[in-house]
Design an enzyme around this catalytic site. Structure first.
Site, mmCIF file in Angstrom:
data_model
loop_
_atom_site.group_PDB
_atom_site.id
_atom_site.type_symbol
_atom_site.label_atom_id
_atom_site.label_comp_id
_atom_site.label_asym_id
_atom_site.label_seq_id
_atom_site.Cartn_x
_atom_site.Cartn_y
_atom_site.Cartn_z
ATOM 1 N N HIS A 72 21.244 70.136 91.664
ATOM 2 C CA HIS A 72 21.804 71.482 91.598
ATOM 3 C C HIS A 72 20.877 72.404 90.811
ATOM 4 C CE1 HIS A 72 25.903 69.637 92.600
ATOM 5 N NE2 HIS A 72 25.323 70.136 93.672
ATOM 6 N N CYS A 88 21.066 57.710 92.407
ATOM 7 C CA CYS A 88 20.854 57.328 91.010
ATOM 8 C C CYS A 88 21.554 56.006 90.708
ATOM 9 C CB CYS A 88 21.400 58.434 90.114
ATOM 10 S SG CYS A 88 21.234 58.016 88.380
ATOM 11 N N HIS A 122 32.459 67.988 95.338
ATOM 12 C CA HIS A 122 31.120 67.656 94.833
ATOM 13 C C HIS A 122 30.555 66.465 95.605
ATOM 14 C CE1 HIS A 122 28.010 66.307 92.024
ATOM 15 N NE2 HIS A 122 28.097 67.486 91.431
ATOM 16 N N GLU A 132 28.687 64.017 94.805
ATOM 17 C CA GLU A 132 28.792 62.696 94.184
ATOM 18 C C GLU A 132 30.212 62.147 94.318
ATOM 19 O OE1 GLU A 132 27.426 62.200 90.050
ATOM 20 O OE2 GLU A 132 29.026 60.725 89.901
ATOM 21 N N THR A 134 30.037 61.019 87.412
ATOM 22 C CA THR A 134 29.263 60.739 86.196
ATOM 23 C C THR A 134 29.055 61.945 85.285
ATOM 24 O OG1 THR A 134 27.252 61.189 87.404
ATOM 25 C CG2 THR A 134 27.920 58.884 87.289
ATOM 26 N N CYS A 169 27.433 58.865 82.973
ATOM 27 C CA CYS A 169 26.110 58.270 82.811
ATOM 28 C C CYS A 169 25.592 58.567 81.407
ATOM 29 C CB CYS A 169 25.156 58.795 83.869
ATOM 30 S SG CYS A 169 24.625 60.466 83.535
ATOM 31 N N SER A 202 26.047 73.256 89.155
ATOM 32 C CA SER A 202 25.829 71.992 88.454
ATOM 33 C C SER A 202 27.046 71.630 87.608
ATOM 34 C CB SER A 202 24.586 72.121 87.566
ATOM 35 O OG SER A 202 24.620 71.160 86.543
ATOM 36 N N SER A 203 27.598 70.474 87.893
ATOM 37 C CA SER A 203 28.808 70.042 87.184
ATOM 38 C C SER A 203 28.527 69.818 85.703
ATOM 39 C CB SER A 203 29.318 68.756 87.836
ATOM 40 O OG SER A 203 30.273 68.146 87.045
ATOM 41 N N ASN A 204 27.455 69.067 85.402
ATOM 42 C CA ASN A 204 27.234 68.726 83.991
ATOM 43 C C ASN A 204 26.894 69.966 83.171
ATOM 44 O OD1 ASN A 204 24.121 68.523 83.143
ATOM 45 N ND2 ASN A 204 24.314 68.094 85.324
HETATM 46 S S1 SF4 Z 1 23.295 63.122 85.721
HETATM 47 FE FE1 SF4 Z 1 23.398 60.885 85.361
HETATM 48 S S2 SF4 Z 1 24.189 60.009 87.267
HETATM 49 FE FE2 SF4 Z 1 23.521 62.104 87.731
HETATM 50 S S3 SF4 Z 1 21.398 61.858 88.416
HETATM 51 FE FE3 SF4 Z 1 21.327 62.210 86.205
HETATM 52 S S4 SF4 Z 1 21.276 60.145 85.251
HETATM 53 FE FE4 SF4 Z 1 21.980 59.940 87.375
#
Ligand code: SF4
Length: 364
Positions: free
Chosen positions: A42, A107, A135, A137, A203, A242, A271-273
């Site tokens: 993302h 991943c 999403h 994933e 993750t 993760c 982007s989720s994270n």
């Molecule tokens: S955020 Fe975590 S699960 Fe996603 S690609 Fe990166 S290391 Fe892998």
């Protein structure tokens, strides 16, 4: 100006690996068409760069098709992104003769979740997947977990409570089915499949939210079956975030201890994270989630993303008039460090006494 940088931020192993494999695929196949199932990660800059080198996207990030499957031929190169893909798409590509494993960048931390779900399935637990239903994933994990166990996606605590209310007999079947339409595996029967559950997550979710959802289901099972029987109804899995998400979220909690005036979080708007990092920062600071330094239009105007409302916003006078201004600066797992550098330099431009990088390097 004082910057507080996170102890961990930016590119994770999975993203670096996926980008490396994508460039390798281009290099190794100069005469072939090279496709990516959807956005690599993302991050628009990385995606645009890959496109400018000839990579074509088959779908967008919401699963809308740009290139019909009929046009994909066995000799084409198709890269599976870091999020992984659904079994349905993998089979579709295999049917067309595409060698899917050659440039599969899924991943290993996503695969770890698939393995966890498989193990829960073997132990006859149903899977509750905490993730964003649209999403990539979550779609991929749902597809894999549905193969081994009845699976249900819960987006947030509100969804979890609806499922819990059903378990406790306080929500009708009709309302349950309407609420979870498209989020249940084929043939999911809540009477049969919500008796024994385990929770896994996308993750990049917020760790505290997944933990709260798992704790909630544990409580529901205790209420329904008694504390002495909880093990028969709830699998005590630890969250499946993760390492990068954990490190980045932990580092963000440390930033919340600082006395910063504002926070700037850099990353792709889908982007989720990154949106979770912005969410954490917003608990303490006025927070600006931007995808590049060019969103800072002037010393008094910033264009940024409101992750809760999913829309762009313009804010004036975002830099406090004080000396020194203290800024938390961090980024998500799919953001190259160069973008963070550019944001830092862009902010410094508004301070007349700041020195250029070149002059500092020259001064040795
Ligand atoms: S955020 Fe975590 S699960 Fe996603 S690609 Fe990166 S290391 Fe892998």
């Amino acid at each position: 100006m004082i910057f507080y940088l996170a102890r961990h931020f930016g590119f994770c192993y999975g993203v670096e690996n996926a980008i490396e494999i994508s460039y390798k695929a281009l290099e190794e196949n100069p005469s072939k068409r090279v496709f990516l199932l959807s956005q690599m990660i993302h991050n628009q800059e990385v995606n645009h760069d890959l496109q400018s080198r000839g990579i074509q996207f088959i779908m967008d990030t919401d699963g809308r098709q740009f290139i019909p499957w009929d046009e994909i031929k066995g000799e084409d190169v198709v890269i599976i992104p870091a999020f992984g893909t659904t079994l349905e798409i993998e089979n579709l590509l295999l049917d067309r003769g595409v060698e899917v494993q050659k440039y599969n960048t899924t991943c290993p931390f996503v695969e770890k979740v698939w393995n966890r779900a498989q193990k829960l399935g073997l132990e006859k637990y149903s899977i509750i997947l905490h993730g964003k239903p649209g999403h990539e994933e979550t779609r991929a994990t749902f597809s894999h977990s549905s193969k081994d166990a009845p699976s249900l996606i819960v987006r947030d605590m509100e969804d979890a409570v609806s499922a819990g209310e059903y378990i406790l007999g306080r929500l009708s079947r009709e309302r349950f089915v309407t609420k979870f339409e498209g989020k249940m595996s084929h043939g999911f029967d809540p009477d049969r499949d919500l008796v024994r559950v385990g929770v896994v997550n996308q993750t990049t979710m917020l760790a505290t939210e997944t933990q709260a959802i798992a704790d909630y289901f544990r409580k529901v099972m205790i209420e329904k079956y008694g504390a002495e029987n909880v093990k028969d109804h709830f699998a005590d899995t630890r969250d499946t975030l993760c390492y990068a998400t954990n490190d980045n979220q932990d580092a963000t909690y440390q930033l919340l201890e600082t006395d910063a005036d504002i926070a700037v979080v850099v990353g792709g708007y889908n982007s989720s994270n990154t949106s979770h990092i912005a969410e954490l920062c917003a608990r303490k600071f006025p927070t600006y989630f931007i995808n590049s330094g060019s969103e800072i239009r002037s010393a008094s105007e910033i264009h940024h993303f409101d992750y809760a409302k999913k829309q762009k916003r313009v804010t004036g006078n975002f830099l406090p008039r004080k000396n020194p201004v203290k800024i938390v600066l961090t980024s998500g797992a799919s953001c190259p460090d160069t973008l963070v550098d550019r944001v830092l330099l862009r902010l410094l431009e508004f301070f007349p006494h700041s020195k250029s990088v070149e002059s500092l390097l020259a001064a040795g």
